[in-house]
Scaffold this motif. Structure first.
Motif, PDB file in Angstrom:
ATOM      1  N   ALA A   1      42.353  18.357   6.575  1.00 22.03           N
ATOM      2  CA  ALA A   1      41.482  17.210   6.838  1.00 22.03           C
ATOM      3  C   ALA A   1      41.937  15.980   6.066  1.00 22.03           C
ATOM      4  CB  ALA A   1      40.043  17.548   6.464  1.00 22.03           C
ATOM      5  N   LEU A   2      41.828  14.818   6.729  1.00 23.01           N
ATOM      6  CA  LEU A   2      42.064  13.526   6.092  1.00 23.01           C
ATOM      7  C   LEU A   2      40.717  12.836   5.897  1.00 23.01           C
ATOM      8  CD1 LEU A   2      45.196  12.205   8.058  1.00 23.01           C
ATOM      9  CD2 LEU A   2      45.128  13.504   5.915  1.00 23.01           C
ATOM     10  N   LEU A   3      40.456  12.397   4.695  1.00 23.14           N
ATOM     11  CA  LEU A   3      39.183  11.774   4.351  1.00 23.14           C
ATOM     12  C   LEU A   3      39.126  10.357   4.896  1.00 23.14           C
ATOM     13  CD1 LEU A   3      36.491  11.673   2.752  1.00 23.14           C
ATOM     14  CD2 LEU A   3      37.840  10.962   0.751  1.00 23.14           C
ATOM     15  N   HIS A   4      38.114  10.072   5.717  1.00 20.10           N
ATOM     16  CA  HIS A   4      37.919   8.733   6.259  1.00 20.10           C
ATOM     17  C   HIS A   4      37.183   7.861   5.238  1.00 20.10           C
ATOM     18  CE1 HIS A   4      37.045   5.539   9.125  1.00 20.10           C
ATOM     19  NE2 HIS A   4      35.782   5.579   8.744  1.00 20.10           N
ATOM     20  N   LEU A   5      37.783   6.706   4.921  1.00 15.22           N
ATOM     21  CA  LEU A   5      37.141   5.757   4.018  1.00 15.22           C
ATOM     22  C   LEU A   5      36.643   4.546   4.807  1.00 15.22           C
ATOM     23  CD1 LEU A   5      39.489   5.686   0.879  1.00 15.22           C
ATOM     24  CD2 LEU A   5      37.411   7.012   1.250  1.00 15.22           C
ATOM     25  N   PRO A   6      35.457   4.055   4.482  1.00 11.74           N
ATOM     26  CA  PRO A   6      34.876   2.923   5.216  1.00 11.74           C
ATOM     27  C   PRO A   6      35.438   1.599   4.720  1.00 11.74           C
ATOM     28  CG  PRO A   6      33.330   3.667   3.560  1.00 11.74           C
ATOM     29  CD  PRO A   6      34.517   4.592   3.469  1.00 11.74           C
ATOM     30  N   MET A   7      36.595   1.216   5.226  1.00  7.06           N
ATOM     31  CA  MET A   7      37.265  -0.002   4.759  1.00  7.06           C
ATOM     32  C   MET A   7      36.431  -1.258   4.965  1.00  7.06           C
ATOM     33  SD  MET A   7      40.279   0.597   3.400  1.00  7.06           S
ATOM     34  CE  MET A   7      41.462  -0.708   3.724  1.00  7.06           C
ATOM     35  N   GLU A   8      35.554  -1.236   5.963  1.00  2.85           N
ATOM     36  CA  GLU A   8      34.708  -2.395   6.235  1.00  2.85           C
ATOM     37  C   GLU A   8      33.577  -2.532   5.225  1.00  2.85           C
ATOM     38  OE1 GLU A   8      33.343   1.164   8.536  1.00  2.85           O
ATOM     39  OE2 GLU A   8      35.268   0.117   8.256  1.00  2.85           O
ATOM     40  N   HIS A   9      33.404  -1.512   4.370  1.00  2.32           N
ATOM     41  CA  HIS A   9      32.382  -1.533   3.313  1.00  2.32           C
ATOM     42  C   HIS A   9      33.056  -1.231   1.966  1.00  2.32           C
ATOM     43  CE1 HIS A   9      28.977  -1.853   6.022  1.00  2.32           C
ATOM     44  NE2 HIS A   9      29.447  -0.863   6.740  1.00  2.32           N
ATOM     45  N   PRO A  10      33.758  -2.185   1.395  1.00  5.55           N
ATOM     46  CA  PRO A  10      34.458  -1.922   0.136  1.00  5.55           C
ATOM     47  C   PRO A  10      33.545  -1.382  -0.964  1.00  5.55           C
ATOM     48  CG  PRO A  10      35.160  -4.031   1.044  1.00  5.55           C
ATOM     49  CD  PRO A  10      33.999  -3.568   1.878  1.00  5.55           C
ATOM     50  N   ASP A  11      32.258  -1.752  -0.912  1.00  8.05           N
ATOM     51  CA  ASP A  11      31.331  -1.290  -1.932  1.00  8.05           C
ATOM     52  C   ASP A  11      31.052   0.207  -1.844  1.00  8.05           C
ATOM     53  OD1 ASP A  11      30.115  -2.178   0.544  1.00  8.05           O
ATOM     54  OD2 ASP A  11      28.169  -1.727  -0.344  1.00  8.05           O
ATOM     55  N   LEU A  12      31.382   0.830  -0.719  1.00  4.36           N
ATOM     56  CA  LEU A  12      31.137   2.267  -0.552  1.00  4.36           C
ATOM     57  C   LEU A  12      32.370   3.120  -0.833  1.00  4.36           C
ATOM     58  CD1 LEU A  12      29.018   2.337   2.740  1.00  4.36           C
ATOM     59  CD2 LEU A  12      28.216   2.213   0.371  1.00  4.36           C
ATOM     60  N   ILE A  13      33.522   2.494  -0.998  1.00  5.74           N
ATOM     61  CA  ILE A  13      34.755   3.269  -1.138  1.00  5.74           C
ATOM     62  C   ILE A  13      34.768   4.082  -2.418  1.00  5.74           C
ATOM     63  CG2 ILE A  13      37.253   3.069  -1.471  1.00  5.74           C
ATOM     64  CD1 ILE A  13      37.224   0.802   0.577  1.00  5.74           C
ATOM     65  N   ALA A  14      34.411   3.465  -3.540  1.00  8.27           N
ATOM     66  CA  ALA A  14      34.411   4.198  -4.806  1.00  8.27           C
ATOM     67  C   ALA A  14      33.434   5.366  -4.756  1.00  8.27           C
ATOM     68  CB  ALA A  14      34.067   3.256  -5.963  1.00  8.27           C
ATOM     69  N   THR A  15      32.273   5.152  -4.153  1.00 11.64           N
ATOM     70  CA  THR A  15      31.284   6.226  -4.027  1.00 11.64           C
ATOM     71  C   THR A  15      31.853   7.383  -3.217  1.00 11.64           C
ATOM     72  OG1 THR A  15      29.473   4.630  -4.120  1.00 11.64           O
ATOM     73  CG2 THR A  15      28.973   6.792  -3.184  1.00 11.64           C
TER      74      THR A  15
END
Length: 290
Positions: A106-120
């Motif tokens: 699996a590849l983890l999808h990161l929400p690039m459109e929400h930079p504030d959620l990436i670290a979380t």
């Protein structure tokens, strides 16, 4: 069985109980259809990982790295809805791949459109067993790969030597609404813009541990990198001449081999290096090699 790995395959994880509580998403099992914010996704193979494994067996593919398809990006969600959606995707895609007996990663999808959620998201799932990261190349005005808001993310990936698969989201150019150009032209364009921004911001050279892999043979990046180099050589306005030269930076990228023309494949090998062209199928989409 060979040791061939498919770096570009898509699945959509289905957990009917959990989906029933997620706003904007509906699973219709009788039809094998997922409805996402009013849009139907009815490609049955996306929901059946065993079909992918059978396809792999028929073609001698040992393993596949699986990312979610663009319709599941849901890039217009507000942050409050995006986090539970990304959490669902991470947990269910990981579980789906874990059940494959080692055939799927699996590849983890990161929400690039929400930079504030990436670290979380990285704190929660970065060490949960994913074999890499999947990023949308575009599809939302907030996504700018040269933006400083992503520096901590690049650093995290660099520290771990992450495999990072860059795949286009939507291309929101209304001129492309006809003739399937949203896909035929928009997809390679979005990937090319993302790669160009990475190069001009010197991200690959500053974070050499990241193994960036560009979908669809690098999109338009591999055909335009000579022009980027010309802009560098002639000191065009806005070009940072302290950055790594584009033709040199291109050697840091990996690409899949979905180029649709043998001459283009040879050119891409000349640009990124023969050993940086990887096998990718784009399963199960017809623009790949189904």
């Amino acid at each position: 069985m060979t040791d061939l790995v498919d770096v570009h395959a898509h699945l959509a994880p289905i957990n009917a109980v959990r989906l029933a509580s997620i706003q904007g998403v509906e699973w219709r099992p009788a039809e094998n259809v997922m409805v996402l914010d009013g849009h139907r996704l009815g490609m049955r193979a996306l929901f059946e990982p065993q079909q992918l494994v059978r396809w792999m067996d028929q073609r001698g593919v040992a393993r596949a790295l699986v990312s979610i398809p663009p319709p599941l990006y849901r890039q217009d969600l507000p942050s409050s809805q995006a986090l539970p959606w990304v959490t669902y995707l991470a947990e269910e895609l990981l579980a789906m791949c874990a059940a494959s007996g080692g055939r799927l990663g699996a590849l983890l999808h990161l929400p690039m459109e929400h930079p504030d959620l990436i670290a979380t998201t990285l704190n929660e799932f970065g060490d949960a067993g994913f074999e890499g990261i999947a990023l949308a190349a575009g599809g939302h005005p907030n996504i700018d790969y040269a933006d400083a808001c992503y520096e901590l993310m690049w650093s995290w990936m660099d520290d771990r030597g992450s495999f990072v698969f860059v795949h286009p989201g939507a291309c929101r150019d209304p001129r492309l609404d006809r003739f399937y150009l949203e896909n035929l032209v928009g997809n390679p364009y979005e990937t090319g813009v993302a790669a160009a921004m990475l190069v001009m911001k010197s991200v690959p050279s500053r974070y050499p541990g990241i193994r960036f892999c560009l979908a669809h043979a690098g999109g338009v990046f591999t055909t335009l990198v000579g022009r980027l180099q010309r802009g560098f050589d002639t000191a065009r306005p806005g070009v940072d001449l302290n950055a790594e030269a584009p033709m040199q930076a291109a050697r840091r990228f990996y690409v899949d081999g979905i180029a649709h023309h043998p001459a283009l494949i040879q050119m891409i090998k000349d640009i990124v290096g023969d050993d940086h062209v990887l096998f990718g199928s784009d399963w199960p989409f017809p623009m790949g090699m189904t």
